[in-house]
Structures are given as structure tokens and as C-alpha cells.
Design an enzyme around this catalytic site. Structure first.
Site, mmCIF file in Angstrom:
data_model
loop_
_atom_site.group_PDB
_atom_site.id
_atom_site.type_symbol
_atom_site.label_atom_id
_atom_site.label_comp_id
_atom_site.label_asym_id
_atom_site.label_seq_id
_atom_site.Cartn_x
_atom_site.Cartn_y
_atom_site.Cartn_z
ATOM 1 N N LYS A 74 -21.492 19.154 -20.880
ATOM 2 C CA LYS A 74 -21.344 18.886 -19.441
ATOM 3 C C LYS A 74 -22.711 19.030 -18.786
ATOM 4 C CE LYS A 74 -20.775 20.152 -15.571
ATOM 5 N NZ LYS A 74 -21.626 19.731 -14.429
ATOM 6 N N GLU A 93 -27.461 31.891 -21.070
ATOM 7 C CA GLU A 93 -28.882 31.933 -20.752
ATOM 8 C C GLU A 93 -28.973 31.785 -19.244
ATOM 9 O OE1 GLU A 93 -32.072 31.340 -19.567
ATOM 10 O OE2 GLU A 93 -32.467 29.505 -20.709
ATOM 11 N N CYS A 153 -36.304 29.093 -15.412
ATOM 12 C CA CYS A 153 -35.594 30.372 -15.514
ATOM 13 C C CYS A 153 -36.543 31.533 -15.807
ATOM 14 C CB CYS A 153 -34.505 30.289 -16.573
ATOM 15 S SG CYS A 153 -35.081 29.677 -18.148
ATOM 16 N N GLU A 162 -33.638 35.684 -7.463
ATOM 17 C CA GLU A 162 -34.209 34.466 -8.034
ATOM 18 C C GLU A 162 -34.279 33.401 -6.943
ATOM 19 O OE1 GLU A 162 -31.923 32.134 -11.069
ATOM 20 O OE2 GLU A 162 -33.806 32.221 -12.183
HETATM 21 P P1 NAI Z 1 -25.291 26.378 -11.560
HETATM 22 O O1 NAI Z 1 -25.443 27.534 -12.480
HETATM 23 O O2 NAI Z 1 -24.136 26.428 -10.624
HETATM 24 O O3 NAI Z 1 -25.180 25.031 -12.422
HETATM 25 C C1 NAI Z 1 -25.405 24.960 -13.810
HETATM 26 C C2 NAI Z 1 -24.306 24.164 -14.465
HETATM 27 O O4 NAI Z 1 -23.059 24.827 -14.305
HETATM 28 C C3 NAI Z 1 -24.104 22.771 -13.889
HETATM 29 O O5 NAI Z 1 -23.810 21.873 -14.943
HETATM 30 C C4 NAI Z 1 -22.892 22.951 -12.994
HETATM 31 O O6 NAI Z 1 -22.167 21.759 -12.772
HETATM 32 C C5 NAI Z 1 -22.084 23.921 -13.798
HETATM 33 N N1 NAI Z 1 -21.083 24.656 -13.032
HETATM 34 C C6 NAI Z 1 -21.070 24.939 -11.699
HETATM 35 N N2 NAI Z 1 -19.991 25.680 -11.389
HETATM 36 C C7 NAI Z 1 -19.307 25.871 -12.539
HETATM 37 C C8 NAI Z 1 -18.110 26.575 -12.877
HETATM 38 N N3 NAI Z 1 -17.392 27.243 -11.961
HETATM 39 N N4 NAI Z 1 -17.698 26.588 -14.160
HETATM 40 C C9 NAI Z 1 -18.416 25.954 -15.108
HETATM 41 N N5 NAI Z 1 -19.539 25.266 -14.853
HETATM 42 C C10 NAI Z 1 -19.986 25.224 -13.581
HETATM 43 O O7 NAI Z 1 -26.661 26.236 -10.784
HETATM 44 P P2 NAI Z 1 -26.997 25.389 -9.437
HETATM 45 O O8 NAI Z 1 -25.879 25.547 -8.475
HETATM 46 O O9 NAI Z 1 -27.396 24.036 -9.831
HETATM 47 O O10 NAI Z 1 -28.289 26.157 -8.897
HETATM 48 C C11 NAI Z 1 -28.157 27.328 -8.093
HETATM 49 C C12 NAI Z 1 -29.153 28.390 -8.509
HETATM 50 O O11 NAI Z 1 -28.913 28.780 -9.845
HETATM 51 C C13 NAI Z 1 -30.601 27.984 -8.488
HETATM 52 O O12 NAI Z 1 -31.153 28.112 -7.231
HETATM 53 C C14 NAI Z 1 -31.209 28.944 -9.470
HETATM 54 O O13 NAI Z 1 -31.477 30.170 -8.850
HETATM 55 C C15 NAI Z 1 -30.125 29.150 -10.490
HETATM 56 N N6 NAI Z 1 -30.318 28.313 -11.689
HETATM 57 C C16 NAI Z 1 -30.844 28.892 -12.801
HETATM 58 C C17 NAI Z 1 -31.077 28.129 -13.924
HETATM 59 C C18 NAI Z 1 -31.671 28.726 -15.149
HETATM 60 O O14 NAI Z 1 -32.163 27.997 -16.001
HETATM 61 N N7 NAI Z 1 -31.604 30.013 -15.339
HETATM 62 C C19 NAI Z 1 -30.815 26.682 -13.961
HETATM 63 C C20 NAI Z 1 -30.222 26.182 -12.744
HETATM 64 C C21 NAI Z 1 -30.009 26.988 -11.663
#
Ligand code: NAI
Ligand code: MG
Length: 493
Positions: free
Chosen positions: A186, A260, A294, A395
Site C-alpha cells: 500500500k 520503522e 526519518c 518530529e
Molecule cells: P502516515 O504515517 O500517516 O502515512 C504513512 C502510510 O500509512 C501511508 O501509506 C498512509 O496512507 C498509511 N496510513 C495512514 N493511516 C493509516 C491507518 N490508520 N492504517 C494503516 N495505514 C495508514 O504519515 P503522513 O500522514 O503522510 O505524515 C504525517 C507525519 O508523519 C509527517 O509529518 C512525519 O512527521 C511523519 N512521517 C514519518 C515518516 C518516516 O519515514 N518516519 C514518513 C512519513 C511521515
């Protein structure tokens, strides 16, 4: 910006889901738009997978897992990975372009990942024939031979973020192919295109139908996957909050889970360090990919005697970076991925001065001409940051450095560890004892000394504390897709 030919992939109509080796629309017929971070234009329309699409993708993955794929020899899976590496290399310019067009990473940076992606696929190919159990002595009263078998964990649900779409897809699908698992991937709603194209290349490389399925969609699609009773394992990269939701959702069927998650990594500069060497590295440790990384070293601790010099020079380095449209090869800093991400980052840029931090550079959106179309943020340096400020604790995921002074070794280690996260850390010193003591005492999954940010598929990467669990890279990455079976055979002599 016309020097890049538009990828043909974008001209074949709305993008569809990849389920059981076929490209299909969502059963609901629903779609969503992928918006270019840099230009605000619609890059493509993608199918929005609902729970019923997740159901059929998981069913296809299950059937493939139990079908002919289970009889593929390790060397056959290896051959597929080698072929896949060739195809990804052949298509690499387009794959990099898709990432850049969609999530905004500067094209030169996207193209710069070519070697890393190749090494990764080669690494997974190598691993395919290296999977092995052990023969173990036992003290059971009668004679029994005991050994372990390593078996694929089954159907994997992989959920990835938008900050490194192709890279994330490769690091999730690679171990699946190496071990004989199957996957429903996904991608993030802001960056589904290169993963989809990568899925097509998997088919071209000879991956059987159903082994790699791709369901584009939003959070709901990921939620359906992480709660699905027939998924054996979830591999997630993304925010801590979403990770926590996934862990809860996975409890119903007791899935294996690897996480992660995010970080607020410390990068520690001692006064004896090579300042010339560390400035670019420490600065890019925060500003790279507009801070949407990250492991970004966003808490830069600097020993008092060199504090003002490092503050000034990191700010100067950041201010000299070329901010521009993602497709301009000269661009070093592109836009943030979305308006939503900009809202988050700008709220922290406003918060810094309110909390009493000293704004040294940046702190604002950059506009004018083409830049009006995306959310470009100037590399930002806050000095005199205190540990308890939110800009030092949370973050931000934007190009925002918090620089904190320190006076003493024990003090800085304690402060560096005073965070709920533990993804990475850096240490800059010419004193080997100091470096090695710091390495031991920093509670994080990766520590770099006199460097920041090296990554390689052969070296484990992952989180301590709330930055997650499980490792990607190294053999632990492969292990996370395997089960261990203890086998006992009665023998007579
Ligand atoms: P997110 O963690 O919500 O999104 C990552 C993935 O999870 C996407 O594919 C999203 O569609 C999916 N997702 C969202 N809600 C879900 C749920 N309830 N169950 C399963 N999958 C779900 O991150 P988002 O909203 O894009 O970014 C928000 C913040 O998260 C950023 O500002 C940053 O601080 C952090 N982030 C950290 C990352 C890292 O590599 N550690 C990568 C992306 C975001
Ligand atoms: Mg986008």
C-alpha cells in the site's frame, strides 16, 4: 523544464490496482488524484482501493503463496531479483522522474539513488540463496536429531510513506521475493506512481501473478490491510501515530509486525571535531529532501566553544542551497510534499520564536514565479533551543534545525537520549575514546561517527524506543520475513 521526456507510464490513462498479475480498477470505481508537489498540477489519477479490493489482493497473495510460488527454488527467486534489478536500472530515469514529479524531491537527488537501489536489489538477490537453518545439539534422553527450518512468514501487508517511494517499495518487496513470501503493498496517497510502475516491472521480471499486489489508496486502505485476518505480517514505515494504530489493528489476528517510525535524532558536535568537514554533513543531515527524512539529525548539539561558529556556518550553508522547482537539475531544495505537510512545518516555524528560540536563518515560505505553485520552505536554523521546547522534542519533518549548546560529555549524552525516539544519532570528534563511548551510550538504532546518514542494504537500520522495532538492511531484514520451525527426528544408532 522540458529536458525530461514525460514517462510513457503517465500516458496510459488512470492508474489501476495491481491484483493477481492484472491491472484492475477499484470495485467501487473510485479514484483519487496525485498532485505534483512542485507544480500543483494533477500528475495522474489513481484507483482508490476499498476494503473489498484489499480482500481480493490478500486472496490473490494467499493463493500465490500456497501455489506454484512455494515451489520456486531459491536460485529461481534469485534470478527474478537479478532480472528485476536490470529492469529497474533500464527504467530508472523514469522511476526517478515519477518520484520527483509526484512528491517533489529534486530530480538530481532522485537520480542519485540509482546506485543504492541497484545495490539493494542485488543484496536481496544474494540473500535468496543464503537462507539457512541450524543443526542443534540436544540433551533429550532418547536419540533425536534437531534442526531448524526457515520458512517464509506468508502474506505480508506492506505500508509505505511518501518521502522515498521507490526506495521504500524496493526495501519492502525485495525481502518478500528473497524469502518466498507474497505481498500486498500500500503506497502513500502522495506517492503511488513509482511503486505501481515497480510492480509492473516485477511482472516483467517473471514474478508470478499474485506474489506482488499493489493497492493504491489513502489511510483507510492501509487500515483495511492492517486489520485483515488473512495477512500474516505487517511491515510499516511512517509516522509513530499511524504505527500505533496499525499495531492495534494487527492484534486481532496476532500479526508479526515490523515498524520503522519517526525520529528526532541527535547529532553531537564536540569542540575538537573537524568543523569544515561537518558543516555540509550536519546541514544536509537536516535539510536533505526538505527535511522529510526519518533519520534527520534535527537536534544538533554543539559544544559551547564552537557553538556560535557552527550555528553561523550551518545557517550560511542552508541559506546558500538552491531552492527551486523539482525538475530543475540545479535544485538542491525542492518543495514539501503537500499543503498539509506545509501546514505542519509552518506551525513549528511559528512556534520556535514563541518558545524563545533564536531564528538565525530561514523560517519562511519561499515564493515568486514557479515557486508559488508548491510549498517551498527555506532551510531554517533555530539557535539557543532548549530541550523542553516542542521544536526540540517533536518530529517536524521539514528543513528545520534546532541547535542546542552543551558543556559536558555526560550532560550531552543524557540530553541526546531524553527523547521518546531512538532512530539514529551522530557524533563528531577526533577523540576515539569519546567517539566509542558515545556510540555505546546513544540509545538509537544507527550511530554515525564523523559522518551523517550513510545507509547500505547490508547494514541494519531501525529504531530503538518509539522509533519502532525490527530492522531493515542486514540479514535481520531477511529474518523479519521468515519463521523458524524446530524439527525433531528420532534416530537409532
Ligand atoms: P502516515 O504515517 O500517516 O502515512 C504513512 C502510510 O500509512 C501511508 O501509506 C498512509 O496512507 C498509511 N496510513 C495512514 N493511516 C493509516 C491507518 N490508520 N492504517 C494503516 N495505514 C495508514 O504519515 P503522513 O500522514 O503522510 O505524515 C504525517 C507525519 O508523519 C509527517 O509529518 C512525519 O512527521 C511523519 N512521517 C514519518 C515518516 C518516516 O519515514 N518516519 C514518513 C512519513 C511521515
Ligand atoms: Mg503529491
Amino acid at each position: 523544464m522540458t529536458q525530461f521526456a514525460r514517462p510513457a507510464f503517465l500516458d496510459s490513462g488512470p492508474k489501476r490496482l495491481l491484483i493477481d498479475g492484472k491491472l484492475v480498477d477499484a470495485l467501487s470505481g473510485e479514484r483519487f488524484q496525485s498532485i505534483s508537489a512542485s507544480t500543483g498540477e494533477v500528475v495522474a489519477e489513481l484507483a482508490l482501493a476499498g476494503p473489498e479490493d484489499v480482500d481480493r489482493a490478500v486472496a490473490a497473495a494467499r493463493a500465490a503463496f500456497e501455489g506454484p510460488w512455494s515451489r520456486f527454488k531459491p536460485a529461481e527467486r534469485q534470478a527474478i531479483l537479478i532480472r528485476l534489478a536490470e529492469l529497474v536500472d533500464r527504467e530508472f530515469d523514469d522511476l526517478a522522474l515519477l518520484d520527483t514529479m509526484e512528491m517533489g524531491r529534486p530530480i538530481t537527488a532522485s537520480r542519485g539513488l540509482r546506485g543504492m537501489i541497484q545495490r539493494s536489489l542485488h543484496h536481496f538477490a544474494g540473500a535468496a540463496t543464503m537462507i539457512h537453518g541450524q543443526t542443534l545439539g540436544n540433551s533429550f534422553p532418547v536419540e533425536l536429531l534437531s534442526y531448524t527450518l526457515r520458512e517464509p512468514v506468508g502474506v505480508v501487508g506492506a505500508i509505505i510513506p511518501w518521502n522515498g517511494p521507490l526506495f521504500s517499495a524496493v526495501w519492502k518487496v525485495g525481502p518478500v521475493l528473497a524469502t518466498g513470501c507474497t505481498v500486498v503493498l500500500k503506497p502513500a496517497e502522495d506517492a503511488g506512481l513509482s511503486p505501481l510502475r515497480f510492480g509492473e516491472l516485477c511482472l516483467e521480471a517473471g514474478v508470478p501473478p499474485g506474489v506482488v499486489n499493489i493497492v493504491t489508496g489513502k489511510g483507510g486502505t492501509g487500515a483495511a490491510l492492517s486489520a485483515h485476518p488473512d495477512v500474516d505480517k505487517i511491515a510499516f514505515t511512517g509516522s509513530c501515530e499511524t504505527g500505533q494504530r496499525i499495531i492495534q489493528a494487527s492484534a486481532g489476528s496476532v500479526k508479526k509486525v515490523t515498524m520503522e517510525l519517526g525520529g528526532k535524532s541527535p547529532n553531537i558536535v564536540f569542540a575538537d571535531a573537524d568543523i569544515d568537514a561537518l558543516i555540509p554533513s550536519a546541514a544536509m543531515g537536516v535539510f536533505n529532501n526538505s527535511g522529510q527524512v526519518c533519520a534527520a539529525g534535527t537536534r544538533l548539539f554543539v559544544e559551547r566553544p564552537v557553538y556560535e561558529e557552527v550555528v553561523a556556518r550551518v545557517a550560511e550553508f542552508g541559506a546558500a542551497l538552491k531552492i527551486g522547482p523539482s525538475l530543475d537539475p540545479a535544485t538542491q531544495i525542492g518543495p514539501l510534499v503537500s499543503a498539509r505537510q506545509y501546514e505542519r512545518v509552518s506551525s513549528y516555524m511559528e512556534l520556535g520564536p514563541q518558545e524563545g528560540a533564536r531564528l538565525v536563518s530561514g523560517g519562511h515560505r519561499v515564493t515568486g514565479g514557479e515557486l508559488d505553485k508548491g510549498h517551498f520552505v527555506a532551510p531554517t536554523v533555530f539557535a539557543d533551543v532548549k530541550d523542553e521546547m516542542r521544536i526540540a522534542r517533536e518530529e517536524i519533518f521539514g528543513p528545520v534545525a534546532s541547535i542546542l549548546p552543551f558543556d559536558d560529555f555526560d550532560e550531552v549524552i543524557k540530553r541526546a537520549n531524553a527523547t521518546r525516539f531512538g532512530l539514529a544519532g551522530g557524533v563528531w570528534t577526533k577523540n576515539i575514546d569519546k567517539a566509542m563511548t558515545a556510540v555505546k551510550r546513544i540509545r538509537a538504532g544507527s550511530v554515525w561517527v564523523n559522518h551523517y546518514f550513510a545507509m547500505d542494504p547490508a547494514v541494519p537500520f531501525g529504531g530503538y524506543k518509539m522509533s519502532g522495532f525490527g530492522r531493515e538492511g542486514g540479514f535481520e531484514h531477511i529474518d523479519a520475513y521468515l519463521q523458524t520451525k524446530g524439527v525433531w527426528i528420532r534416530t537409532y544408532s
